[in-house]
Enzyme design. Structure first.
Site, PDB file in Angstrom:
ATOM      1  N   ARG A   1       0.768  -1.094   0.105  1.00 13.79           N
ATOM      2  CA  ARG A   1      -0.077   0.054   0.227  1.00 13.79           C
ATOM      3  C   ARG A   1       0.909   1.224   0.121  1.00 13.79           C
ATOM      4  NH1 ARG A   1      -3.787   2.362   4.347  1.00 13.79           N
ATOM      5  NH2 ARG A   1      -5.249   3.497   3.190  1.00 13.79           N
TER       6      ARG A   1
ATOM      7  N   HIS B   1       0.606   4.441  -2.549  1.00 12.52           N
ATOM      8  CA  HIS B   1       0.126   5.825  -2.111  1.00 12.52           C
ATOM      9  C   HIS B   1       1.124   6.556  -2.453  1.00 12.52           C
ATOM     10  CE1 HIS B   1      -3.469   5.448   0.899  1.00 12.52           C
ATOM     11  NE2 HIS B   1      -3.425   4.456   0.062  1.00 12.52           N
ATOM     12  N   ASP B   2       2.704   6.216  -2.608  1.00 13.31           N
ATOM     13  CA  ASP B   2       3.506   7.005  -3.129  1.00 13.31           C
ATOM     14  C   ASP B   2       3.361   7.361  -4.817  1.00 13.31           C
ATOM     15  OD1 ASP B   2       5.985   8.387  -3.239  1.00 13.31           O
ATOM     16  OD2 ASP B   2       7.098   6.645  -4.289  1.00 13.31           O
TER      17      ASP B   2
ATOM     18  N   GLY C   1       3.889  10.950  -8.378  1.00 18.11           N
ATOM     19  CA  GLY C   1       4.727   9.934  -8.862  1.00 18.11           C
ATOM     20  C   GLY C   1       5.276   9.211  -8.015  1.00 18.11           C
TER      21      GLY C   1
ATOM     22  N   ASP D   1       8.144   8.865  -6.339  1.00 15.76           N
ATOM     23  CA  ASP D   1       9.394   9.354  -5.989  1.00 15.76           C
ATOM     24  C   ASP D   1       9.737   9.450  -4.436  1.00 15.76           C
ATOM     25  OD1 ASP D   1       7.284  10.824  -5.023  1.00 15.76           O
ATOM     26  OD2 ASP D   1       7.744  12.866  -5.821  1.00 15.76           O
TER      27      ASP D   1
ATOM     28  N   ASN E   1      -3.467   9.063   4.174  1.00 16.28           N
ATOM     29  CA  ASN E   1      -2.187   8.198   4.409  1.00 16.28           C
ATOM     30  C   ASN E   1      -1.991   8.025   6.055  1.00 16.28           C
ATOM     31  OD1 ASN E   1      -1.299   8.172   1.951  1.00 16.28           O
ATOM     32  ND2 ASN E   1      -0.156  10.204   2.036  1.00 16.28           N
TER      33      ASN E   1
ATOM     34  N   ASP F   1      -3.895 -14.132  -3.464  1.00 11.11           N
ATOM     35  CA  ASP F   1      -4.420 -14.837  -4.349  1.00 11.11           C
ATOM     36  C   ASP F   1      -5.653 -14.283  -5.178  1.00 11.11           C
ATOM     37  OD1 ASP F   1      -6.549 -14.687  -2.552  1.00 11.11           O
ATOM     38  OD2 ASP F   1      -6.453 -16.946  -1.690  1.00 11.11           O
TER      39      ASP F   1
HETATM   40  C1  HEM Z   1      -8.433   2.009  -6.551  1.00  9.70           C
HETATM   41  C2  HEM Z   1      -8.556   2.708  -5.592  1.00  9.70           C
HETATM   42  C3  HEM Z   1      -8.408   2.296  -4.125  1.00  9.70           C
HETATM   43  C4  HEM Z   1      -8.994   2.733  -3.008  1.00  9.70           C
HETATM   44  C5  HEM Z   1     -10.279   3.387  -3.186  1.00  9.70           C
HETATM   45  C6  HEM Z   1      -8.490   1.814  -1.724  1.00  9.70           C
HETATM   46  C7  HEM Z   1      -8.874   2.021  -0.501  1.00  9.70           C
HETATM   47  C8  HEM Z   1      -8.238   1.525   0.533  1.00  9.70           C
HETATM   48  C9  HEM Z   1      -8.507   1.827   2.076  1.00  9.70           C
HETATM   49  C10 HEM Z   1      -9.926   2.578   2.432  1.00  9.70           C
HETATM   50  C11 HEM Z   1      -7.824   0.746   2.585  1.00  9.70           C
HETATM   51  C12 HEM Z   1      -8.169   0.689   4.194  1.00  9.70           C
HETATM   52  C13 HEM Z   1      -7.568   1.708   4.842  1.00  9.70           C
HETATM   53  C14 HEM Z   1      -7.869   1.610   6.343  1.00  9.70           C
HETATM   54  O1  HEM Z   1      -9.076   1.469   6.679  1.00  9.70           O
HETATM   55  O2  HEM Z   1      -6.915   1.227   7.207  1.00  9.70           O
HETATM   56  C15 HEM Z   1      -7.047   0.033   1.794  1.00  9.70           C
HETATM   57  C16 HEM Z   1      -6.171  -0.870   2.449  1.00  9.70           C
HETATM   58  C17 HEM Z   1      -5.190  -1.267   1.582  1.00  9.70           C
HETATM   59  N1  HEM Z   1      -4.922  -1.126  -0.024  1.00  9.70           N
HETATM   60 FE1  HEM Z   1      -6.198  -0.021  -1.024  1.00  9.70          FE
HETATM   61  N2  HEM Z   1      -7.221   1.191  -2.114  1.00  9.70           N
HETATM   62  C18 HEM Z   1      -7.197   1.221  -3.406  1.00  9.70           C
HETATM   63  C19 HEM Z   1      -6.272   0.790  -4.337  1.00  9.70           C
HETATM   64  C20 HEM Z   1      -5.402  -0.098  -3.921  1.00  9.70           C
HETATM   65  C21 HEM Z   1      -4.100  -0.605  -4.811  1.00  9.70           C
HETATM   66  C22 HEM Z   1      -3.770   0.070  -6.032  1.00  9.70           C
HETATM   67  C23 HEM Z   1      -3.455  -1.354  -4.032  1.00  9.70           C
HETATM   68  C24 HEM Z   1      -2.009  -1.856  -4.243  1.00  9.70           C
HETATM   69  C25 HEM Z   1      -1.873  -2.350  -5.458  1.00  9.70           C
HETATM   70  C26 HEM Z   1      -4.115  -1.224  -2.658  1.00  9.70           C
HETATM   71  C27 HEM Z   1      -3.440  -1.992  -1.580  1.00  9.70           C
HETATM   72  C28 HEM Z   1      -4.013  -1.928  -0.198  1.00  9.70           C
HETATM   73  C29 HEM Z   1      -3.535  -2.737   0.847  1.00  9.70           C
HETATM   74  C30 HEM Z   1      -2.221  -3.961   0.794  1.00  9.70           C
HETATM   75  C31 HEM Z   1      -4.308  -2.594   2.023  1.00  9.70           C
HETATM   76  C32 HEM Z   1      -4.006  -3.204   3.429  1.00  9.70           C
HETATM   77  C33 HEM Z   1      -3.004  -2.248   4.107  1.00  9.70           C
HETATM   78  C34 HEM Z   1      -2.748  -2.772   5.402  1.00  9.70           C
HETATM   79  O3  HEM Z   1      -3.205  -3.817   5.845  1.00  9.70           O
HETATM   80  O4  HEM Z   1      -2.137  -2.080   6.086  1.00  9.70           O
HETATM   81  N3  HEM Z   1      -5.073  -0.399  -2.676  1.00  9.70           N
HETATM   82  N4  HEM Z   1      -7.312   0.582   0.710  1.00  9.70           N
END
Ligand code: HEM
Length: 358
Positions: free
Chosen positions: A76, A80-81, A86, A88, A108, A264
């Site tokens: 993640r 977010h970076d 970009g 960076d 963040n 998976d």
């Molecule tokens: C497309 C739009 C996306 C949205 C709206 C989104 C939103 C979120 C949100 C709200 C969380 C939970 C944050 C929390 O409540 O603690 C999350 C967790 C996560 N996101 Fe996304 N995300 C997106 C795309 C991505 C992408 C592109 C990746 C990686 C390729 C990604 C990987 C992750 C991972 C691995 C977590 C779990 C992080 C942890 O357990 O610390 N997300 N995301």
């Protein structure tokens, strides 16, 4: 509304179509590899730091063995970076006199502290191996994300290297506009991704990152209260309410209800069963532009793995700094001493500069 029996049948039907896991079996189909941006290359550190890749791989493998959540945290962090200004490493910069850093912006605040620490620890190991300003923090983020995917069972892929780090972080507003909220539906998500040249297939594949990790109740409680989002399976909503009994609960739940710690394709099986956590997840199965891609990945894990590798390489090259741009940071949390960022010029200097203009 589907009965429990129907749901089990849907899972079984989708699961038996799945290809065997393709973890660690090499790169995605070479013909589908996205082009490598000028200035980056796969063997960038061949002479300057031949051990760079193996140092990061070993660190991540060992650390993820102790804390599986770190894999999600590192994946993640790279996302977010890249989506803000970009890839960076600007997300790692502490705030300064010019204002709060990206890390202080709302999306963040839930990035894992352990992931920031891991990047600094990796950088220290690389300094011992190759010197202080050889491997950039942005390359560490890209490698650590890939190695996290591999360590949790996902696809192997090659990472183009040679990114340089920014001396400046983005504004709070830029963070908010770069990272879509979990309440976003597909049209808004597609708009956001189009700005950084990613398409519907990239959106569906990259969202598959939600096959690991955790989310806070606050990220999806709008789908539970005051009443259940009808797009959410009722049994699933009932289970979520046990973790998040009321709006405002500060707890976390797995992103992937079936296999929370394994990279998976179960994330897509969840969506087919209306067990996606966020609107941004579940809507991928509702919108005609993305539904067929979700169905394909739910039925074919190899297709997901191949596309995920391609989309990660694309994401990892968004607006990268190369050549003599930016810097290689000595400390991932602070720009190098002596570097002056535009916003840092004291107002008296700006005043003098202005007086030249007139
Ligand atoms: C497309 C739009 C996306 C949205 C709206 C989104 C939103 C979120 C949100 C709200 C969380 C939970 C944050 C929390 O409540 O603690 C999350 C967790 C996560 N996101 Fe996304 N995300 C997106 C795309 C991505 C992408 C592109 C990746 C990686 C390729 C990604 C990987 C992750 C991972 C691995 C977590 C779990 C992080 C942890 O357990 O610390 N997300 N995301």
């Amino acid at each position: 509304m589907a009965s429990a029996t129907t749901l089990v049948m849907v899972v079984a039907a989708v699961a038996c179509l799945c290809a065997p896991a393709a973890a660690g079996d090499g790169n995605a189909d070479a013909t589908r590899q996205p082009p490598v941006v000028s200035g980056l290359s796969f063997d960038f550190y061949r002479k300057s730091c031949p051990k760079a890749k193996s140092v990061v791989r070993k660190f991540v493998r060992d650390a993820v063995r102790k804390d599986i959540g770190l894999a999600a945290g590192l994946l993640r962090l790279h996302f977010h970076d890249c989506f803000v200004q970009g890839c960076d490493a600007s997300v790692l910069l502490d705030g300064s006199a010019t204002g709060p850093g990206e890390r202080q912006a709302p999306p963040n605040l839930t990035l894992r502290p352990s992931a920031f620490k891991a990047v600094n620890d990796i950088r220290d190991s690389l300094e011992k191996a190759c010197g202080a300003t050889v491997v950039s923090c942005s390359d560490i983020l890209a490698l650590a994300a890939r190695d996290s995917v591999v360590a949790s069972g996902g696809p192997e892929y090659k990472v183009p290297l040679g990114r340089r780090d920014s001396a400046e972080f983005a504004s709070q507003q830029d963070v908010l506009s770069g990272l879509p909220p979990p309440t976003a539906a597909v049209p808004a998500l597609l708009d956001a991704l189009a700005k950084i040249k990613l398409d519907a297939t990239d959106l569906v594949a990259l969202s598959g990152g939600h096959t690991v990790g955790l989310a806070h109740c606050s990220s999806f409680e709008g789908r539970l209260f005051p009443r259940r989002d009808p797009a959410m399976n009722a049994t699933f909503a009932g289970r979520l309410r046990r973790t998040c009994p009321a709006a405002g609960t500060d707890r976390r739940t797995p992103n992937d209800v079936r296999t929370p710690n394994v990279f998976d394709n179960m994330y897509y099986v969840n969506l087919v069963n209306r067990e996606g956590l966020f609107t941004s997840d579940q809507d991928l199965f509702a919108d005609a532009a993305t539904k067929p891609i979700v169905e394909k990945f739910a039925a074919d894990e190899k297709a997901f793995f191949d596309q995920f590798a391609v989309s990660m390489v694309k994401m990892g090259q968004i607006s990268v700094l190369t050549g003599s741009q930016g810097q290689v940071r000595r400390n991932c949390s602070a720009r190098n001493p002596g570097t002056v960022a535009a916003g840092d010029l004291p107002w008296s200097v700006l005043e003098v500069a202005d007086s030249f203009v007139f």
